[in-house]
Design a protein around this motif. Structure first.
Motif, PDB file in Angstrom:
ATOM      1  N   GLN A  23       1.015  -1.182  -0.042  1.00  0.00           N
ATOM      2  CA  GLN A  23       0.008  -0.048  -0.020  1.00  0.00           C
ATOM      3  C   GLN A  23       0.964   1.198  -0.059  1.00  0.00           C
ATOM      4  OE1 GLN A  23      -0.067  -1.573   3.202  1.00  0.00           O
ATOM      5  NE2 GLN A  23      -0.949  -3.357   2.618  1.00  0.00           N
ATOM      6  N   THR A  24       0.274   2.421  -0.699  1.00  0.00           N
ATOM      7  CA  THR A  24       1.008   3.652  -0.779  1.00  0.00           C
ATOM      8  C   THR A  24       0.363   4.719  -0.162  1.00  0.00           C
ATOM      9  OG1 THR A  24       2.513   2.559  -2.370  1.00  0.00           O
ATOM     10  CG2 THR A  24       2.502   4.887  -2.208  1.00  0.00           C
ATOM     11  N   LEU A  26      -0.355   8.337  -0.933  1.00  0.00           N
ATOM     12  CA  LEU A  26      -0.173   8.990  -2.114  1.00  0.00           C
ATOM     13  C   LEU A  26      -0.427  10.667  -1.495  1.00  0.00           C
ATOM     14  CD1 LEU A  26      -2.499   7.432  -4.654  1.00  0.00           C
ATOM     15  CD2 LEU A  26      -0.138   7.282  -4.472  1.00  0.00           C
ATOM     16  N   PHE A  30      -2.155  11.638  -9.328  1.00  0.00           N
ATOM     17  CA  PHE A  30      -1.640  10.586 -10.128  1.00  0.00           C
ATOM     18  C   PHE A  30      -2.333  10.421 -11.490  1.00  0.00           C
ATOM     19  CE2 PHE A  30      -5.090   9.251  -6.973  1.00  0.00           C
ATOM     20  CZ  PHE A  30      -6.022   8.523  -8.030  1.00  0.00           C
ATOM     21  N   THR A 113      -7.850   0.925  -7.798  1.00  0.00           N
ATOM     22  CA  THR A 113      -6.435   0.578  -7.353  1.00  0.00           C
ATOM     23  C   THR A 113      -5.599   1.812  -6.707  1.00  0.00           C
ATOM     24  OG1 THR A 113      -5.840   1.089  -9.737  1.00  0.00           O
ATOM     25  CG2 THR A 113      -5.903  -1.280  -8.880  1.00  0.00           C
ATOM     26  N   SER A 114      -6.279   2.944  -7.150  1.00  0.00           N
ATOM     27  CA  SER A 114      -5.751   4.244  -6.542  1.00  0.00           C
ATOM     28  C   SER A 114      -6.860   5.275  -6.414  1.00  0.00           C
ATOM     29  CB  SER A 114      -4.523   5.010  -7.308  1.00  0.00           C
ATOM     30  OG  SER A 114      -3.425   4.204  -7.341  1.00  0.00           O
ATOM     31  N   SER A 167      -2.987   4.198  -2.864  1.00  0.00           N
ATOM     32  CA  SER A 167      -2.738   3.132  -3.766  1.00  0.00           C
ATOM     33  C   SER A 167      -2.585   1.778  -3.285  1.00  0.00           C
ATOM     34  CB  SER A 167      -1.693   3.549  -4.644  1.00  0.00           C
ATOM     35  OG  SER A 167      -1.453   2.689  -5.546  1.00  0.00           O
ATOM     36  N   TYR A 168      -3.352   0.719  -4.091  1.00  0.00           N
ATOM     37  CA  TYR A 168      -3.251  -0.759  -3.516  1.00  0.00           C
ATOM     38  C   TYR A 168      -3.882  -1.473  -4.366  1.00  0.00           C
ATOM     39  CZ  TYR A 168      -4.528  -4.497  -0.814  1.00  0.00           C
ATOM     40  OH  TYR A 168      -4.730  -6.137  -0.384  1.00  0.00           O
ATOM     41  N   ALA A 189      -9.731   8.524  -9.412  1.00  0.00           N
ATOM     42  CA  ALA A 189      -9.457   7.047  -9.066  1.00  0.00           C
ATOM     43  C   ALA A 189      -8.893   6.428 -10.300  1.00  0.00           C
ATOM     44  CB  ALA A 189     -10.630   6.366  -8.412  1.00  0.00           C
ATOM     45  N   THR A 190      -8.285   5.459 -10.192  1.00  0.00           N
ATOM     46  CA  THR A 190      -7.716   4.606 -11.426  1.00  0.00           C
ATOM     47  C   THR A 190      -8.287   3.113 -11.219  1.00  0.00           C
ATOM     48  OG1 THR A 190      -5.707   3.951 -10.339  1.00  0.00           O
ATOM     49  CG2 THR A 190      -5.474   5.687 -11.579  1.00  0.00           C
TER      50      THR A 190
END
Length: 221
Positions: A23-24, A26, A30, A113-114, A167-168, A189-190
């Motif tokens: 996990q990040t 952010l 992005f 995912t983000s 992000s994950y 989001a992505t």
């Protein structure tokens, strides 16, 4: 597989294997797609009749929480040591007047995912401003205290803040914004390819196996 064994395996996987993917936190945009449309639901003033369906651009997003507000044009929001938001744009917030560490929750009909947004908070008010992500099984996979890890400092600022998100790769099904009177503009989001965790895949398989066993027992009765 008998039911007691299935229950034991399920519980152990939930506790021990819930977070395999990285996990990040952010701290910069992005380049995702706008996933919510707050002004489309609350164009002016304050709106508090959650849950709201606020998704856009193909994202299904439900907004709810402990004392959730959508705020439209003209709805001001005080952030104590970080100034205020004047109501020049749409945003979401938690009316945490008692300092009870309340949450806003954004649930996704399909995992992302983000996810993140331009946001701000009231320093030292209503608990630590925290971003929390949950996976497909509604298990927490990330929790970040912004005041400790990525503080936002806008003393006496007007309509100021910073981008924060998570992000994950394993897929985020729910984003919780907790404490600090956290406010956020529309989410971005992505939807890259979600890579389910081994624990998630195993639990799904165990669930199917349990259903099959139950059906067989029912037929034999």
């Amino acid at each position: 597989m008998n039911r007691p064994l299935l229950a034991v395996l399920t519980a152990s996987l939930l506790t021990a294997g819930a977070s395999v993917q990285a996990q990040t936190l952010l701290t910069t945009p992005f380049g995702g797609t706008q996933a919510t449309n707050i002004l489309g639901i609350c164009p002016t003033g304050y709106c508090q009749s959650a849950p709201y369906a606020i998704g856009t651009n193909g994202f299904g997003v439900s907004f709810n929480g402990d004392a959730p507000y959508l705020v439209g044009i003209g709805g001001a929001w005080g952030l104590v040591g970080n100034g205020n938001w004047t109501g020049a744009f749409g945003y979401a917030g938690t009316n945490d007047q008692l300092g009870d560490n309340l949450s806003n929750i954004f649930s996704f009909s399909a995992p992302v995912t983000s996810v993140g947004a331009f946001m701000n908070y009231a320093p030292g008010q209503g608990g630590a401003p925290t971003l929390i992500a949950y996976n497909l099984l509604n298990v927490m996979v990330a929790s970040y205290d912004l005041s400790a890890l990525a503080p936002i400092n806008t003393p006496a600022g007007s309509d100021q803040g910073a981008f924060r998100g998570i992000s994950y790769a394993g897929g985020i099904s729910k984003l919780e914004l907790k404490g600090g009177f956290l406010v956020n503009r529309d989410l971005f989001a992505t939807r890259d390819s979600v890579v389910p965790e081994p624990a998630t895949m195993t639990l799904l398989a165990l669930g199917l196996a349990g259903m099959a066993v139950a059906r067989r027992k029912k037929r034999s009765q």
